[in-house]
Scaffold this active site. Sequence first.
Site, short mmCIF file in Angstrom:
data_model
loop_
_atom_site.label_atom_id
_atom_site.label_comp_id
_atom_site.label_asym_id
_atom_site.label_seq_id
_atom_site.Cartn_x
_atom_site.Cartn_y
_atom_site.Cartn_z
N GLY A 68 0.86 -1.19 0.00
CA GLY A 68 0.00 0.00 0.00
C GLY A 68 0.89 1.23 0.00
N ALA A 69 0.92 1.91 -1.14
CA ALA A 69 1.77 3.11 -1.26
C ALA A 69 0.91 4.36 -1.18
CB ALA A 69 2.55 3.07 -2.58
N VAL A 100 -0.57 6.32 4.33
CA VAL A 100 0.15 5.71 5.45
C VAL A 100 1.42 5.04 4.94
CG1 VAL A 100 0.07 3.99 7.30
CG2 VAL A 100 -1.95 5.38 6.82
N ASP A 140 2.13 -1.69 -4.50
CA ASP A 140 0.75 -1.24 -4.62
C ASP A 140 0.17 -1.83 -5.90
OD1 ASP A 140 -0.81 1.38 -3.15
OD2 ASP A 140 -1.63 0.72 -5.08
N ARG A 177 -13.88 3.61 3.72
CA ARG A 177 -15.31 3.46 3.51
C ARG A 177 -15.80 4.53 2.53
NH1 ARG A 177 -18.72 2.43 8.81
NH2 ARG A 177 -20.33 3.95 8.40
N ASN A 237 -11.94 -5.27 2.56
CA ASN A 237 -10.56 -5.23 3.07
C ASN A 237 -10.05 -6.61 3.47
OD1 ASN A 237 -10.24 -2.58 2.50
ND2 ASN A 237 -10.37 -1.83 4.60
N ARG A 250 -2.18 9.53 20.76
CA ARG A 250 -3.23 10.56 20.77
C ARG A 250 -3.57 10.96 22.21
NH1 ARG A 250 -6.45 7.71 15.79
NH2 ARG A 250 -5.51 9.01 14.17
N HIS A 302 -9.06 -1.18 18.51
CA HIS A 302 -8.82 0.14 17.95
C HIS A 302 -10.17 0.80 17.73
CE1 HIS A 302 -6.71 3.19 15.92
NE2 HIS A 302 -6.89 2.79 14.69
N1 APR Z 1 -2.58 -4.65 -3.28
C1 APR Z 1 -1.74 -3.62 -3.05
N2 APR Z 1 -2.18 -2.37 -2.74
C2 APR Z 1 -3.49 -2.18 -2.66
C3 APR Z 1 -4.43 -3.22 -2.86
C4 APR Z 1 -3.93 -4.51 -3.18
N3 APR Z 1 -4.74 -5.54 -3.39
N4 APR Z 1 -5.67 -2.70 -2.71
C5 APR Z 1 -5.53 -1.40 -2.39
N5 APR Z 1 -4.21 -1.07 -2.37
C6 APR Z 1 -3.59 0.22 -2.13
C7 APR Z 1 -4.33 1.38 -2.81
O1 APR Z 1 -4.02 1.42 -4.20
C8 APR Z 1 -3.79 2.57 -2.05
O2 APR Z 1 -2.66 3.15 -2.69
O3 APR Z 1 -3.62 0.57 -0.76
C9 APR Z 1 -3.38 1.98 -0.68
C10 APR Z 1 -4.16 2.55 0.47
O4 APR Z 1 -3.80 3.87 0.60
P1 APR Z 1 -4.81 5.05 1.03
O5 APR Z 1 -6.09 4.87 0.32
O6 APR Z 1 -4.07 6.34 0.92
O7 APR Z 1 -5.11 4.71 2.55
P2 APR Z 1 -4.21 5.11 3.83
O8 APR Z 1 -4.65 6.43 4.34
O9 APR Z 1 -2.79 4.90 3.51
O10 APR Z 1 -4.71 4.02 4.87
C11 APR Z 1 -4.39 2.66 4.69
O11 APR Z 1 -4.40 2.14 7.02
O12 APR Z 1 -4.96 3.39 8.85
C12 APR Z 1 -5.38 2.42 7.95
O13 APR Z 1 -7.78 2.74 7.87
C13 APR Z 1 -6.59 2.88 7.15
O14 APR Z 1 -7.08 0.74 6.23
C14 APR Z 1 -6.50 1.99 5.97
C15 APR Z 1 -4.99 1.81 5.78
#
Ligand code: APR
Length: 326
Positions: free
Chosen positions: A9-10, A13, A33, A82, A95, A151, A175
Amino acid sequence: MRHKITIIGAGNVGATLAQRLAERDYADIVLVDIVEGLPQGKALDLLEAGPVVGYDSLITGSNGYAESAGSDVVVVTSGIARKPGMSRDDLVMTNAGIVAGVVRQASAASPDAVIVVVSNPLDVMAQVALAVSGFPRERVVGMAGVLDTARFRAFLALELGASVRDVQAYVLGGHGDTMVPLTHLSTVAGVPVADLIPAERLEQIVQRTRDGGAEIVSLLKTGSAYYAPSAAVAQMVDAILLDTRQVLPCSVHLRGEYGISGVFSGVPARLGAGGLLEVIEVALSEPDQRALGRSADAVREVVELIERSRTQIQADLPPLLAPPPA
Ligand code: APR
């Protein structure tokens, strides 16, 4: 040899975590990602910051898992937030499918890694990661407590005009709504917070901590928190890879500790080389013990929901509530 960390996940976070860890300069980092170009672009950008900031960490981006092979730590942040019209249960199913898919591939590529789960709903996603990876519980931990505690500490420091460094706090349980802050173990420079802040005001601070994630979401409008979450994960990764043996509140698969068995919940955990070294059992008041039990029940309910709806998840999920290996 440098350590190797894979961050799946890039997004906000994952990328912020990659920056924090790159700047620590003790590991190479692979960002994974599904979006083409996203991890590659962010990785290259981070690599190009190295000469200015002063780190030699190699940062690579990929849409697959070959580059991540042999990682010491795998952090799972992939998932979706969501969307309007989506129920909480829909989010869980989506998820769970994503986390199951990425953990299956990442654990095959890095069979000795410690997995740190960040995707929400956290405790449930950690349960999915444990089942799918088949790793021992020592090598699957969830990040929530460090963030919730941070926090709480930040709000306590603000309230008292104290340094955050002087504020120690304990937050256990799940959490979010079912978080259990242990105010009697929370101190400022050694003085219990209950001696410094009136009970009613302290309860407001506890409630703000519980709603900490939601407060940020409502301000940002799109997306959720990532500076504090990524800082919290980085502290856990430090503890594991630098073997600091620090006790941090983490989501752990409980096997009887605190009277809970078979689900993940937030407890004080000693982290070091190889992941979880020990669950620390602190004495809890009756109400705190009950609250922790309710928190674990809430996790179990969602895990059971996934069990019942497993056909929706195209991920060939192993049983989530199987008895732990002897
Ligand atoms: N494989 C790889 N990456 C994926 C996949 C997958 N199957 N599905 C989604 N992603 C990637 C998305 O493309 C996106 O870049 O996961 C990334 C999620 O990033 P954001 O939408 O920016 O979410 P973020 O704020 O980083 O939060 C990530 O952490 O704190 C928790 O609730 C939050 O579940 C969430 C997670």
